[in-house]
Structure formats: structure tokens, C-alpha cells
Design a protein around this motif. Sequence first.
Motif, PDB file in Angstrom:
ATOM      1  N   ALA A 125       3.955   2.537 -11.903  1.00 53.76           N
ATOM      2  CA  ALA A 125       5.400   2.154 -12.338  1.00 53.76           C
ATOM      3  C   ALA A 125       6.174   1.527 -11.645  1.00 53.76           C
ATOM      4  O   ALA A 125       6.832   0.624 -11.953  1.00 53.76           O
ATOM      5  N   LEU A 126       5.979   1.294 -10.285  1.00 54.53           N
ATOM      6  CA  LEU A 126       6.552   0.286  -9.384  1.00 54.53           C
ATOM      7  C   LEU A 126       6.215  -1.166  -9.959  1.00 54.53           C
ATOM      8  O   LEU A 126       7.143  -1.891  -9.898  1.00 54.53           O
ATOM      9  N   PHE A 127       5.014  -1.223  -9.872  1.00 54.09           N
ATOM     10  CA  PHE A 127       4.525  -2.443 -10.330  1.00 54.09           C
ATOM     11  C   PHE A 127       4.979  -3.057 -11.601  1.00 54.09           C
ATOM     12  O   PHE A 127       5.643  -4.181 -11.702  1.00 54.09           O
ATOM     13  N   GLU A 128       5.060  -2.115 -12.814  1.00 49.73           N
ATOM     14  CA  GLU A 128       5.559  -2.568 -13.963  1.00 49.73           C
ATOM     15  C   GLU A 128       6.972  -2.630 -14.034  1.00 49.73           C
ATOM     16  O   GLU A 128       7.572  -3.633 -14.512  1.00 49.73           O
ATOM     17  N   GLY A 129       7.812  -1.941 -13.116  1.00 50.25           N
ATOM     18  CA  GLY A 129       9.186  -1.979 -13.400  1.00 50.25           C
ATOM     19  C   GLY A 129       9.782  -3.206 -12.565  1.00 50.25           C
ATOM     20  O   GLY A 129      10.681  -3.654 -13.151  1.00 50.25           O
ATOM     21  N   THR A 130       9.199  -3.438 -11.415  1.00 54.15           N
ATOM     22  CA  THR A 130       9.500  -4.703 -10.726  1.00 54.15           C
ATOM     23  C   THR A 130       9.002  -6.062 -11.313  1.00 54.15           C
ATOM     24  O   THR A 130       9.726  -6.941 -11.629  1.00 54.15           O
ATOM     25  N   PHE A 131       7.831  -5.955 -12.109  1.00 55.93           N
ATOM     26  CA  PHE A 131       7.334  -6.950 -12.755  1.00 55.93           C
ATOM     27  C   PHE A 131       8.496  -7.434 -14.096  1.00 55.93           C
ATOM     28  O   PHE A 131       8.723  -8.648 -14.128  1.00 55.93           O
ATOM     29  N   ALA A 132       8.981  -6.371 -14.664  1.00 53.23           N
ATOM     30  CA  ALA A 132       9.585  -6.331 -15.623  1.00 53.23           C
ATOM     31  C   ALA A 132      11.067  -6.879 -15.293  1.00 53.23           C
ATOM     32  O   ALA A 132      11.838  -7.813 -16.039  1.00 53.23           O
ATOM     33  N   LYS A 133      11.475  -6.425 -14.289  1.00 50.46           N
ATOM     34  CA  LYS A 133      12.906  -6.865 -13.525  1.00 50.46           C
ATOM     35  C   LYS A 133      12.941  -8.324 -13.274  1.00 50.46           C
ATOM     36  O   LYS A 133      13.837  -8.987 -13.813  1.00 50.46           O
ATOM     37  N   PHE A 134      11.685  -8.907 -12.508  1.00 51.92           N
ATOM     38  CA  PHE A 134      11.958 -10.040 -12.157  1.00 51.92           C
ATOM     39  C   PHE A 134      11.397 -11.177 -12.838  1.00 51.92           C
ATOM     40  O   PHE A 134      11.646 -12.413 -12.645  1.00 51.92           O
ATOM     41  N   TYR A 166      -0.602  -9.923  -1.979  1.00 58.76           N
ATOM     42  CA  TYR A 166      -0.708 -10.910  -3.156  1.00 58.76           C
ATOM     43  C   TYR A 166       0.136 -10.430  -4.181  1.00 58.76           C
ATOM     44  O   TYR A 166       0.902 -10.667  -5.008  1.00 58.76           O
ATOM     45  N   TRP A 167      -0.227  -9.070  -4.731  1.00 61.05           N
ATOM     46  CA  TRP A 167       0.199  -8.233  -5.899  1.00 61.05           C
ATOM     47  C   TRP A 167       1.885  -8.152  -5.676  1.00 61.05           C
ATOM     48  O   TRP A 167       2.542  -8.178  -6.762  1.00 61.05           O
ATOM     49  N   ASP A 168       2.348  -7.964  -4.720  1.00 64.45           N
ATOM     50  CA  ASP A 168       3.592  -8.020  -4.285  1.00 64.45           C
ATOM     51  C   ASP A 168       4.627  -9.196  -4.588  1.00 64.45           C
ATOM     52  O   ASP A 168       5.472  -9.134  -5.276  1.00 64.45           O
ATOM     53  N   ILE A 169       4.023 -10.095  -3.937  1.00 66.17           N
ATOM     54  CA  ILE A 169       4.587 -11.288  -4.295  1.00 66.17           C
ATOM     55  C   ILE A 169       4.415 -11.895  -5.672  1.00 66.17           C
ATOM     56  O   ILE A 169       5.412 -12.516  -6.282  1.00 66.17           O
ATOM     57  N   ILE A 170       3.494 -11.336  -6.487  1.00 66.76           N
ATOM     58  CA  ILE A 170       3.217 -11.530  -7.882  1.00 66.76           C
ATOM     59  C   ILE A 170       4.318 -11.020  -8.806  1.00 66.76           C
ATOM     60  O   ILE A 170       5.016 -11.401  -9.286  1.00 66.76           O
ATOM     61  N   ARG A 171       4.749  -9.706  -8.506  1.00 65.15           N
ATOM     62  CA  ARG A 171       5.558  -8.696  -9.270  1.00 65.15           C
ATOM     63  C   ARG A 171       6.891  -9.216  -8.984  1.00 65.15           C
ATOM     64  O   ARG A 171       7.818  -9.052  -9.702  1.00 65.15           O
ATOM     65  N   TRP A 172       7.191  -9.583  -7.477  1.00 66.00           N
ATOM     66  CA  TRP A 172       8.532  -9.886  -7.065  1.00 66.00           C
ATOM     67  C   TRP A 172       8.937 -11.463  -7.718  1.00 66.00           C
ATOM     68  O   TRP A 172       9.866 -11.807  -7.728  1.00 66.00           O
ATOM     69  N   LYS A 173       7.979 -12.032  -8.294  1.00 65.32           N
ATOM     70  CA  LYS A 173       8.114 -13.586  -8.766  1.00 65.32           C
ATOM     71  C   LYS A 173       8.593 -14.459  -7.616  1.00 65.32           C
ATOM     72  O   LYS A 173       9.376 -15.138  -7.867  1.00 65.32           O
ATOM     73  N   ILE A 174       8.048 -14.270  -6.577  1.00 63.33           N
ATOM     74  CA  ILE A 174       8.371 -15.248  -5.279  1.00 63.33           C
ATOM     75  C   ILE A 174       7.125 -15.916  -4.937  1.00 63.33           C
ATOM     76  O   ILE A 174       7.180 -16.661  -4.004  1.00 63.33           O
ATOM     77  N   ALA A 175       5.893 -15.505  -5.626  1.00 60.83           N
ATOM     78  CA  ALA A 175       4.797 -16.361  -5.339  1.00 60.83           C
ATOM     79  C   ALA A 175       4.948 -18.002  -5.353  1.00 60.83           C
ATOM     80  O   ALA A 175       4.340 -18.801  -4.533  1.00 60.83           O
ATOM     81  N   GLU A 176       5.759 -18.530  -6.492  1.00 57.63           N
ATOM     82  CA  GLU A 176       6.092 -19.783  -6.441  1.00 57.63           C
ATOM     83  C   GLU A 176       6.738 -20.537  -5.315  1.00 57.63           C
ATOM     84  O   GLU A 176       6.964 -21.743  -5.162  1.00 57.63           O
ATOM     85  N   THR A 177       7.496 -19.719  -4.427  1.00 58.87           N
ATOM     86  CA  THR A 177       8.252 -19.975  -3.088  1.00 58.87           C
ATOM     87  C   THR A 177       7.349 -19.848  -1.883  1.00 58.87           C
ATOM     88  O   THR A 177       7.290 -20.756  -1.170  1.00 58.87           O
TER      89      THR A 177
END
Length: 533
Positions: free
Chosen positions: A204-213, A456-467
Motif C-alpha cells: 500500500a505504501l508503494f502504490e500510494g506514493t507511486f500514485a501520488k508522485f 532503488y524502489w524508493d527512488i522509483i516510487r518517489w519519482k526522484i530517480a531522474e534526479t
Amino acid sequence: MKKALLGLSLLVGLAACDVNRLPETNISDDSFWTSESDIKAANNYLYTFLPGFNNDDVWSDDAFGLASNTVSDGSRLAPATAGGDYNTPYNLIRAANNVLEKAPRAAVTPAVLDRYLAEARFFRAWGYFGLVQKYGSVPLILKTLDENSPELRQPASPREAIVDQMYADLDFAIANLPTITSLGNPDYGRISKTAAQAFKARVALFEGTFAKFHSKRDATKHLTLAVASSKAVIDSKEHALYGNYFDLFQLAGEGRQNKENIIVRQYGVSTTERVATHTYYRGSLENGNVNPTKSLADSYLMRDGLPLTKSKLWTLPDSSHKVFRNRDTRMSATFMKRGDAMMTTKPIFDIANLVFNKTGYMFRKFANVDDWNTQASTIDRPLLRYAEVLLIFAEASYELNNAVTDEELDMSVNLLRERGQIAKLTNAFAKTNGLDLREEIRRERRVELAQEGFRYWDIIRWKIAETELVKPVLGNFYFKSEFAAATVNLTPDNIILVQAASFRKFDPLKDYLWPLPINEIALNPELAQNPGW
């Protein structure tokens, strides 16, 4: 359970297609599903899919191996054929579906049947979560298939539908699995009620933050479930933090006496009483397959609870080992430092070997001298710890409300900070010192779960991998008098430069999802490749 898994290890050596097809000299499938012991034996096979030790952290900015990684630096191509990333989860899903279809044949009570069906549904959710993380939308298969099944040529199901199925499977597991206390020592390692709750919180945290960011779907729905599921684990009182952070990842931290571990991949208790062994320390740590970066090192706070850029306790070191002074003690438990036990040929660590440890740092978690000697470690791999549950609760609470109370911090991240011997995080402390609460909660997650495959999965769901992934890979401070002669590139401020930013890229239009294997698309024309691949 270890004895059962030991017997099943004979099957693991077979190809996946052979595991589902027992030799003709064995008991037939029609006569197998008759008792509780039959169902339990079938379910034991599901546990062999729990992941072992790996080097996945090199996908992120936390670690670097002997050479650049194609996921991390953005140079990978779509694979021609399906490998373990795609096939293994589906093998697990098929095995779970097989149990769900055939276990009801056994002459057992409804309660006993539901307990084992709950295990199977947990593992089906586990398999689908790995697929959704990587590929987003994939075919949703809820029954066993044969070569003529029309489902083999169905399009991918919507991501939300797959996640809802995971929630349904996990809710059934939560309702029907025993508590970890009732499992006791005899069944230690089997999936418990709180394991299902904690895993639901992770999903749920993964999906919630992926959806948010990523601005997709209903973030509130998932974040609400993440808070509720993590809080249910906390309120159960079944788990607690283990006292010694370093021992948590040693043999001393194994077994039911350690109430922090919720799900573990078991290896055994000694070289003579074991399910399997691994060579993670010698192969991956000493030989340099995964080494911590400066980015990870700089994430550890000073004792006063402040980052290096704000703390008066931080001074530029005049030797590489002084980076550990006045720091969060989890850094010393995670990184090798001068004086730590290392290996037989070099009993005491002094400095990293730049030939292998490209960053000038070396991980210490799971480091064990005896394992170096035997190359047959039985240290278990923690897959889900109570510490993660506390971090999920804190992050989901913040992201749901864009704020977190001091009470919520005290029941979550501050328990971890207390173990790391650093100052508490409060709203007043953050405001006084110009800290961003979101970033501090994320920092806490990074250092607590370092080297456990989360970054890796944290920076993916937070959408900061590009940074983050396009930054140069840096290592320790370099002092020529300490390190043995080696070819090394340095930044102007005397820091080891492992990989320059010019060799790294991340395309946000495609790299947040993995490419589907090309042969899978050829086999199923209804399956569309992910965007950009």
C-alpha cells in the motif's frame, strides 16, 4: 519447517517446468492431496521462492559494484528472452494457484484448509507485487493454465486491478493465518498474521506514493491502507525492535527470540544443521560486488540529529576513518571501519582495497569471519522487519496528511533513532533547524534499511530517480598515505570519483518501468511493451 525445506531442496534443483511434474515413480497428483501434511508439504515449496541474498542495491545510488550497472546508469536494453525477473514470480503464482485449486480435496477441517489457503494467497500476492514493481501492468492469472488456455494470450490487466487482487489475497491471509506467537518455535519462519499485515502495508505504501508522485490513480486509498495495516502490526504487540543493530544481521539475531524479524529467508543455524548456504559476505562484500557510496554515507546523521551540512559536530576528516566520528551508530554497524573483524587473511580491517571496493568503502552488514572461512554461511536474510513497519507508518501518515505529529514520530522513527543513538525528530526540532520532515523520514528509511534492497524502489516510487541516478558516483575521502597504490580518479575536493555523471542517464519517460521481455510479446501479441522500450 527447516527439515521440510531440506527435503524440498532436492526439487529446487530441477528446472521450473519439471518441479510441476513429478517422476512417474512418485505418488500421483490425484492421490497426493488427502491430508494436512500433504497441503503443508506443497506449501513448503512456496517458501523456496523467498528471495535470497543479492546485489540489487547496485541499481540505486546506495551502492556500486566492480563495474557500472546497466539499470543504475541507464544503459540497459529490453531483454530478448524472459529471465528470473519475469519468470520466477509467475512460477510462484502458478504454484500458489495449484495449491488453491487442489488443497480443498484434502480431508481437513475448514479452519485447517483456510490456514493453508491463506499461505498460498499470501505468496500469490508476493509474486504479483514483484511484477507490478517492475512492469506495472501484467497479465493477471488466477488459475493454473495449460498450453491451450486462452489466458496465455490475454492483455495485461490494469495495475489497479492487480493491486486490488493482492489486497483481497492479503485480507484473506490476515483473517486466517495464525499469529507469530501461536506459531512458536516449531513453526518459526512460516507466514503469520502480522506478516500478511506488514506486507500489505508495504504494498500500500508503494502504490500510494507511486500514485501520488507520478500523478496516477487514487493515492489516498492506498496511503490510508498503509497507515491502517502498519498500525495493526504495531497494535498487535507481537513485534519489537532488536536491541543490537549489528547482531540483528548475524546468527545472534536469528530465531523467535528476535521479535523484529517478521519474514525471513531461512538458511539454518549451523553448517551441520542447515537448509541451504550462501556466500554473500565473501562473494559480494569482500570481492567488491556491492560497496556503499558517499551518497549513502552522507545520509547518516550526526549524534545531534542534524545532517553534515548543518551540524557543528561535523568537520572535514584528515583520514578516511574519521568519517565515522559522532555519527549515527548504525553507520558503524553498516560500514566497515578501522578495527572491525574482517577475515582470516586480514583479521582486522584498516582500509578498503580499491581494486575491489571501488568506492573506498566496504559494507559490514552480514560480515562474519567464520563465513569467510567456510564460504557456507547460514545467516538468514531478513525480508521484512518491524523497523520497516515503523517507517511505513511514519511515511504513510505524513504523505496522507502532509504532516506528522510528534506522537506519531515517537511511536515510529524515534524508536529507530534511539537505537542509533541520535537525537529525536520533532516538529519543533525540524522547524528550528530548517529541516524538511518528508526528507528526514525518507533519510531514516534509507539508513535503517541500507543494504537490504529497498533504495532503488524508493527512488522509483518517489519519482526522484531522474534526479538521483544521474549524479556522479562518489566514494570516500582519498588519502594517498592510507590507500595502497591504485589507479583512482578524484574530484577537486579529494573524493574518489567512481563514475562521472557524463556516463549516467535516466529517461523519466521510460525508465520508471522495466521493459517486458521481447519473446513474451512475440508469444502473446495482446501484450504491449511498456512506453519507450
